[in-house]
Design a protein around this motif. Structure first.
Motif, PDB file in Angstrom:
ATOM      1  N   VAL A  13      11.263 -38.649 -33.742  1.00 40.39           N
ATOM      2  CA  VAL A  13      11.912 -39.250 -32.589  1.00 40.39           C
ATOM      3  C   VAL A  13      10.879 -40.092 -31.726  1.00 40.39           C
ATOM      4  CG1 VAL A  13      13.400 -38.804 -30.603  1.00 40.39           C
ATOM      5  CG2 VAL A  13      13.731 -37.603 -32.824  1.00 40.39           C
ATOM      6  N   LYS A  14      11.226 -41.088 -30.813  1.00 37.58           N
ATOM      7  CA  LYS A  14      10.522 -41.957 -30.265  1.00 37.58           C
ATOM      8  C   LYS A  14      10.285 -41.037 -28.926  1.00 37.58           C
ATOM      9  CE  LYS A  14       9.733 -46.109 -27.653  1.00 37.58           C
ATOM     10  NZ  LYS A  14      10.162 -47.414 -27.257  1.00 37.58           N
ATOM     11  N   PHE A  15       9.024 -40.998 -28.527  1.00 39.14           N
ATOM     12  CA  PHE A  15       8.671 -40.451 -27.055  1.00 39.14           C
ATOM     13  C   PHE A  15       7.883 -41.314 -26.100  1.00 39.14           C
ATOM     14  CE2 PHE A  15       9.737 -36.603 -29.463  1.00 39.14           C
ATOM     15  CZ  PHE A  15      10.537 -35.987 -28.636  1.00 39.14           C
ATOM     16  N   THR A  16       7.502 -41.106 -25.116  1.00 36.37           N
ATOM     17  CA  THR A  16       6.640 -42.079 -24.277  1.00 36.37           C
ATOM     18  C   THR A  16       5.362 -41.720 -25.019  1.00 36.37           C
ATOM     19  OG1 THR A  16       6.790 -40.302 -22.622  1.00 36.37           O
ATOM     20  CG2 THR A  16       8.296 -42.454 -22.407  1.00 36.37           C
ATOM     21  N   LYS A  48      -3.189 -35.010 -31.406  1.00 31.03           N
ATOM     22  CA  LYS A  48      -3.566 -34.594 -32.504  1.00 31.03           C
ATOM     23  C   LYS A  48      -3.637 -32.621 -32.133  1.00 31.03           C
ATOM     24  CE  LYS A  48      -4.881 -38.062 -34.340  1.00 31.03           C
ATOM     25  NZ  LYS A  48      -3.657 -39.015 -33.957  1.00 31.03           N
ATOM     26  N   TYR A  49      -3.730 -32.417 -30.889  1.00 32.49           N
ATOM     27  CA  TYR A  49      -3.696 -30.970 -30.309  1.00 32.49           C
ATOM     28  C   TYR A  49      -2.227 -30.473 -30.619  1.00 32.49           C
ATOM     29  CZ  TYR A  49      -8.182 -31.674 -28.006  1.00 32.49           C
ATOM     30  OH  TYR A  49      -9.447 -32.097 -27.950  1.00 32.49           O
ATOM     31  N   VAL A  50      -1.306 -31.490 -30.409  1.00 33.56           N
ATOM     32  CA  VAL A  50      -0.010 -31.240 -30.849  1.00 33.56           C
ATOM     33  C   VAL A  50       0.353 -30.865 -32.194  1.00 33.56           C
ATOM     34  CG1 VAL A  50       2.436 -32.151 -30.445  1.00 33.56           C
ATOM     35  CG2 VAL A  50       1.032 -32.496 -28.547  1.00 33.56           C
ATOM     36  N   HIS A  51      -0.101 -31.852 -32.904  1.00 32.57           N
ATOM     37  CA  HIS A  51      -0.035 -31.456 -34.646  1.00 32.57           C
ATOM     38  C   HIS A  51      -0.773 -30.342 -34.863  1.00 32.57           C
ATOM     39  CE1 HIS A  51       1.755 -35.475 -36.078  1.00 32.57           C
ATOM     40  NE2 HIS A  51       1.337 -35.597 -35.125  1.00 32.57           N
ATOM     41  N   PHE A  52      -1.810 -30.047 -34.444  1.00 32.87           N
ATOM     42  CA  PHE A  52      -2.441 -28.893 -34.799  1.00 32.87           C
ATOM     43  C   PHE A  52      -1.635 -27.577 -34.485  1.00 32.87           C
ATOM     44  CE2 PHE A  52      -4.885 -25.015 -33.479  1.00 32.87           C
ATOM     45  CZ  PHE A  52      -6.064 -24.983 -34.589  1.00 32.87           C
ATOM     46  N   THR A  53      -1.284 -27.595 -33.322  1.00 38.09           N
ATOM     47  CA  THR A  53      -0.267 -26.545 -32.744  1.00 38.09           C
ATOM     48  C   THR A  53       0.928 -26.344 -33.453  1.00 38.09           C
ATOM     49  OG1 THR A  53      -1.403 -26.800 -30.493  1.00 38.09           O
ATOM     50  CG2 THR A  53       0.706 -25.574 -30.535  1.00 38.09           C
ATOM     51  N   TRP A 108      11.900 -23.723 -36.110  1.00 37.98           N
ATOM     52  CA  TRP A 108      10.553 -24.624 -35.951  1.00 37.98           C
ATOM     53  C   TRP A 108      10.281 -25.611 -36.801  1.00 37.98           C
ATOM     54  CZ3 TRP A 108       7.732 -24.219 -31.543  1.00 37.98           C
ATOM     55  CH2 TRP A 108       6.278 -24.758 -31.733  1.00 37.98           C
ATOM     56  N   THR A 109      10.483 -25.578 -38.035  1.00 42.64           N
ATOM     57  CA  THR A 109      10.463 -26.468 -39.005  1.00 42.64           C
ATOM     58  C   THR A 109      11.154 -27.738 -38.846  1.00 42.64           C
ATOM     59  OG1 THR A 109       9.953 -24.671 -40.575  1.00 42.64           O
ATOM     60  CG2 THR A 109      10.671 -26.800 -41.582  1.00 42.64           C
ATOM     61  N   ILE A 110      12.308 -27.484 -38.215  1.00 42.47           N
ATOM     62  CA  ILE A 110      13.475 -28.580 -37.868  1.00 42.47           C
ATOM     63  C   ILE A 110      12.740 -29.295 -36.427  1.00 42.47           C
ATOM     64  CG2 ILE A 110      15.701 -29.237 -36.867  1.00 42.47           C
ATOM     65  CD1 ILE A 110      16.574 -26.857 -39.069  1.00 42.47           C
ATOM     66  N   LEU A 111      12.515 -28.595 -35.651  1.00 43.89           N
ATOM     67  CA  LEU A 111      11.664 -29.024 -34.368  1.00 43.89           C
ATOM     68  C   LEU A 111      10.354 -29.950 -34.675  1.00 43.89           C
ATOM     69  CD1 LEU A 111      11.437 -29.199 -31.053  1.00 43.89           C
ATOM     70  CD2 LEU A 111       9.949 -26.940 -31.601  1.00 43.89           C
ATOM     71  N   ILE A 112       9.742 -29.676 -35.803  1.00 40.85           N
ATOM     72  CA  ILE A 112       8.601 -30.507 -35.890  1.00 40.85           C
ATOM     73  C   ILE A 112       9.034 -31.841 -36.389  1.00 40.85           C
ATOM     74  CG2 ILE A 112       6.652 -30.737 -37.886  1.00 40.85           C
ATOM     75  CD1 ILE A 112       6.166 -27.675 -37.591  1.00 40.85           C
ATOM     76  N   ALA A 113      10.246 -31.929 -37.188  1.00 40.87           N
ATOM     77  CA  ALA A 113      10.715 -33.067 -37.607  1.00 40.87           C
ATOM     78  C   ALA A 113      11.170 -33.943 -36.590  1.00 40.87           C
ATOM     79  CB  ALA A 113      11.694 -32.983 -38.814  1.00 40.87           C
ATOM     80  N   GLN A 168       7.537 -41.274 -40.932  1.00 39.80           N
ATOM     81  CA  GLN A 168       7.217 -42.224 -39.658  1.00 39.80           C
ATOM     82  C   GLN A 168       6.835 -43.730 -39.879  1.00 39.80           C
ATOM     83  OE1 GLN A 168       3.804 -40.047 -37.628  1.00 39.80           O
ATOM     84  NE2 GLN A 168       5.038 -38.866 -36.751  1.00 39.80           N
ATOM     85  N   GLU A 169       6.241 -43.771 -41.173  1.00 34.02           N
ATOM     86  CA  GLU A 169       5.642 -45.250 -41.255  1.00 34.02           C
ATOM     87  C   GLU A 169       6.925 -45.807 -42.029  1.00 34.02           C
ATOM     88  OE1 GLU A 169       3.312 -48.206 -41.302  1.00 34.02           O
ATOM     89  OE2 GLU A 169       2.705 -46.009 -40.846  1.00 34.02           O
ATOM     90  N   ILE A 170       7.886 -45.361 -42.840  1.00 36.54           N
ATOM     91  CA  ILE A 170       8.889 -46.162 -43.392  1.00 36.54           C
ATOM     92  C   ILE A 170      10.302 -46.280 -42.771  1.00 36.54           C
ATOM     93  CG2 ILE A 170       7.853 -46.152 -45.545  1.00 36.54           C
ATOM     94  CD1 ILE A 170       9.853 -44.131 -46.520  1.00 36.54           C
TER      95      ILE A 170
END
Length: 120
Positions: free
Chosen positions: A18-21, A33-38, A8-13, A81-83
């Protein structure tokens, strides 16, 4: 349980770097934000359950450290994400959503521990 928590930790990264639509097709403002919360809610649950099973009890300070780890991990991902990407950007509100998810998971463990204590 450890392999599930690590996965799960790797999945978060992966999901965060990775770019998604665009997620606006869900028709929900701020859906990410709901995704980040979850993501961080489940992160804290999985690591919390791992430690619960390993130590054979719920140790709230240990799970509070998992919440802190979740916060730090989320901040590192936002910085990456920024750099390190051209398509993603850091967002303080993502960090807040991460923190909220992890904190609610901590409260879940607090409630379970209180309930188990009452049963004894």
């Amino acid at each position: 349980m450890l392999s599930l928590a690590v996965s799960w930790t790797i999945l978060i990264a992966v999901l965060c770097l990775v770019k998604f639509t665009d997620l606006s097709y869900f028709g929900v403002s701020g859906a990410d934000k709901y995704v980040h919360f979850t993501l961080h809610f489940v992160f804290t649950l999985l690591w919390g359950f791992y430690f619960w099973l390993k130590l054979d009890e719920i140790i709230i300070p240990k799970i509070a450290r998992v919440v802190l780890l979740s916060l730090c991990y989320g901040i590192v991902i936002e910085i990456l994400q920024e750099i390190a990407t051209n398509t993603r950007h850091a967002d303080i509100f993502d960090v807040l959503a991460n923190s909220a998810g992890a904190t609610i998971a901590l409260l879940f463990f607090v409630l379970i521990k209180k309930r188990k204590f009452k049963e004894k």
